[in-house]
Design an enzyme around this catalytic site. Structure first.
Site, PDB file in Angstrom:
ATOM      1  NE  ARG B  58      52.976 -18.153 -71.930  1.00 57.66           N
ATOM      2  CZ  ARG B  58      53.599 -17.448 -72.844  1.00 57.66           C
ATOM      3  NH1 ARG B  58      54.830 -17.709 -73.150  1.00 57.66           N
ATOM      4  NH2 ARG B  58      52.970 -16.456 -73.433  1.00 57.66           N
ATOM      5  CB  THR B  59      51.903 -24.080 -67.899  1.00 59.89           C
ATOM      6  OG1 THR B  59      52.715 -22.937 -67.664  1.00 59.89           O
ATOM      7  CG2 THR B  59      52.498 -25.269 -67.178  1.00 59.89           C
ATOM      8  CE  LYS B  86      27.939 -30.377 -60.664  1.00 60.74           C
ATOM      9  NZ  LYS B  86      27.735 -31.647 -61.373  1.00 60.74           N
ATOM     10  NE  ARG B 108      49.946 -23.150 -63.376  1.00 56.76           N
ATOM     11  CZ  ARG B 108      50.448 -22.277 -64.239  1.00 56.76           C
ATOM     12  NH1 ARG B 108      49.685 -21.331 -64.748  1.00 56.76           N
ATOM     13  NH2 ARG B 108      51.706 -22.346 -64.601  1.00 56.76           N
ATOM     14  CG  HIS B 136      56.107 -23.187 -62.962  1.00 59.81           C
ATOM     15  ND1 HIS B 136      55.953 -24.433 -63.546  1.00 59.81           N
ATOM     16  CD2 HIS B 136      55.504 -22.308 -63.802  1.00 59.81           C
ATOM     17  CE1 HIS B 136      55.293 -24.294 -64.694  1.00 59.81           C
ATOM     18  NE2 HIS B 136      55.016 -23.014 -64.866  1.00 59.81           N
TER      19      HIS B 136
END
Lengths: 176, 307
Positions: B58-59, B86, B108, B136
């Protein structure tokens, strides 16, 4: 330095004449919608609407348009222009939209306003009414209804002060 | 007036004027979202990169749509499919993304402080989309926007935040934001998840939910992260629901016009009963819509700050 260009009476007469011209050009006020550009243009649009009702006896819807998100100088300005709500009370598709602003200068606000209006619908025509045209266009834009043409030089500014903003009605020319 | 920094790393560093400006601007964007044509040309030619080191639907979707509606180009980079696997460092990845022309990097990460680390090292604007258990910020901003939309103000309201405060970045951002705007905040939950030290933030702490919800204006539920189960924070989800789940009866202890919020995704029957989640107090879907407007406002305003 500061010089008064229009006083209360001048502004009132200009709006009365513009209202008559709008009726003449559109053969009445049917399917007309006035859209003022925030903030000065909205007050002028309301006054025009009141005058049109006085003459024709019909209520003409008045919208207020925020053009911040459509400006072409967003990447040039120091700060983002303040975003306000756009409120257009009627469907504008197939309407005759009269854009209203207080001062017409480079024409860039009008270009932005036309894009903003087009995103709201597909008007039959867009016309432009301004209280003061001070010249110096940078785009091929011309007003249909002009309160007063005032030749200016680029280092001058023209401000329209209105009672709705708590000032006495007048247009002033200022320079350094 | 504009924002003072090119980044949004947390609510902690914002002042009240910044928050008010974002909320005010978001209300202009909410209006754009109600139109047939929901896109404006404001950030045409800019590029947004979603750099997500943690799964999110959703974010990420909300940021992606917000960026697109401002006419920026959007690229999504998620960990599992990128060079991060990697062994590339965080800083190298961010610099690479910037070298590709990113103007906004939405990040995030499971570690607290990642956006704060990246912001001074990049010319691009860094937006925190959740860092560890820290903050947040856009979630708190959209919650404030929703509260103001429903109740007309924030100052003087009583807000209860219920659940796993300890691990919740949403709770932390909301505590900072609500306090800055003059709301009174109560935290409700089991003592294992609502440590007493949080009282230092100027909030009241309750472990009895019925008492905690008494006369509040806003009930803000948090998700109980299932992965916490069996780690000693609470005995079982059934018992959690019995003590701290939001049922209709419990919600009715709040003010008559109190609203129920949840940042999603919800665990129905664990922290919230279905009839409350879908009931008339619930503004959970308004939060989702408002999130778009708020994220558009944040990107737009950050786009105006020049270093």
């Amino acid at each position: 330095m500061r010089k008064e260009l229009l006083d209360k009476k001048d502004i009132e007469r200009a709006i009365t004449r513009m209202a008559h011209e709008i009726i003449e050009k559109n053969k009445g006020v049917r399917s007309l919608c006035l859209v003022g550009i925030q903030r000065g243009g909205v007050h002028i649009a309301r006054r025009l609407s009141a005058k049109l009702r006085e003459i024709e006896g019909l209520d003409i819807p008045v919208g207020s348009l925020d053009i911040a998100l459509y400006r072409d100088d967003i990447n040039v300005r120091k700060e983002q222009p303040v975003v306000r709500r756009t409120e257009v009370p009627c469907e504008i598709s197939n309407k005759k939209v009269v854009l209203v602003d207080d001062v017409l200068f480079t024409g860039r606000s009008i270009r932005a306003a036309m894009d903003a209006v087009m995103d709201l619908g597909r008007p039959a025509v867009i016309q432009l009414a301004v209280l003061v045209d001070r010249g110096h266009r940078e785009l091929p834009i011309k007003a249909d209804f002009v309160g007063k043409n005032i030749p200016t030089s680029l280092n001058e500014t023209v401000t329209v002060e209105l009672s709705e903003e708590g000032r006495a009605d007048k247009a002033v020319l200022e320079w350094a | 007036m504009g924002l003072k920094t090119k980044d949004l790393v947390g609510i902690k560093g914002l002042d009240r004027d910044d928050i008010e400006l974002i909320l005010e601007t978001a209300s202009g964007f909410k209006d754009v979202l109600g139109r047939d044509i929901k896109k404006v040309p404001a950030l045409r030619g800019k590029t947004t990169v979603n750099l997500f080191y943690e799964p999110s639907t959703r974010t990420r979707t909300s940021f992606e749509l917000a960026a697109k509606r401002l006419s920026t180009d959007v690229i999504n980079i998620s960990v599992s499919t990128s060079s991060i696997v990697k062994g590339e460092t965080l800083q190298d990845t961010a610099l690479t993304v910037q070298a590709l022309g990113a103007d906004f990097i939405i990040v995030r990460h499971a570690c607290s402080g990642v956006p704060h680390f990246l912001a001074p090292r990049l010319k691009a604007s860094v937006v925190n989309a959740g860092d560890g258990t820290n903050e947040h910020p856009t979630q708190a901003l959209l919650d404030l926007f929703t509260i103001r939309e429903k109740r007309g103000k924030i100052e003087g309201l009583d807000v209860a935040i219920v659940g796993d405060i300890l691990h919740s970045r949403v709770a932390k951002s909301n505590i900072y934001a609500l306090k800055k705007l003059g709301a009174r905040v109560r935290l409700i939950g089991p003592p294992t998840l609502v440590p007493r030290e949080l009282g230092e933030l100027g909030v009241e702490i309750y472990s009895d939910m019925d008492r905690g919800l008494e006369d509040v204006d806003i009930i803000m539920m948090l998700r109980i992260q299932m992965e916490r189960q069996g780690k000693g924070f609470f005995p079982s989800t059934v018992e959690y629901f019995r003590n701290w789940g939001l049922t209709k009866n419990r919600a009715d202890r709040a003010k008559k016009d109190a609203v129920v919020m949840h940042p999603g995704p919800m665990n129905r029957g664990v922290e919230i009963a279905s009839d409350v989640a879908d009931g008339k107090r619930s503004v959970i879907l308004d939060q989702v819509t408002n999130g778009l407007a708020v994220r558009m406002a944040v990107l737009y305003l950050l786009g105006g700050v020049r270093g």
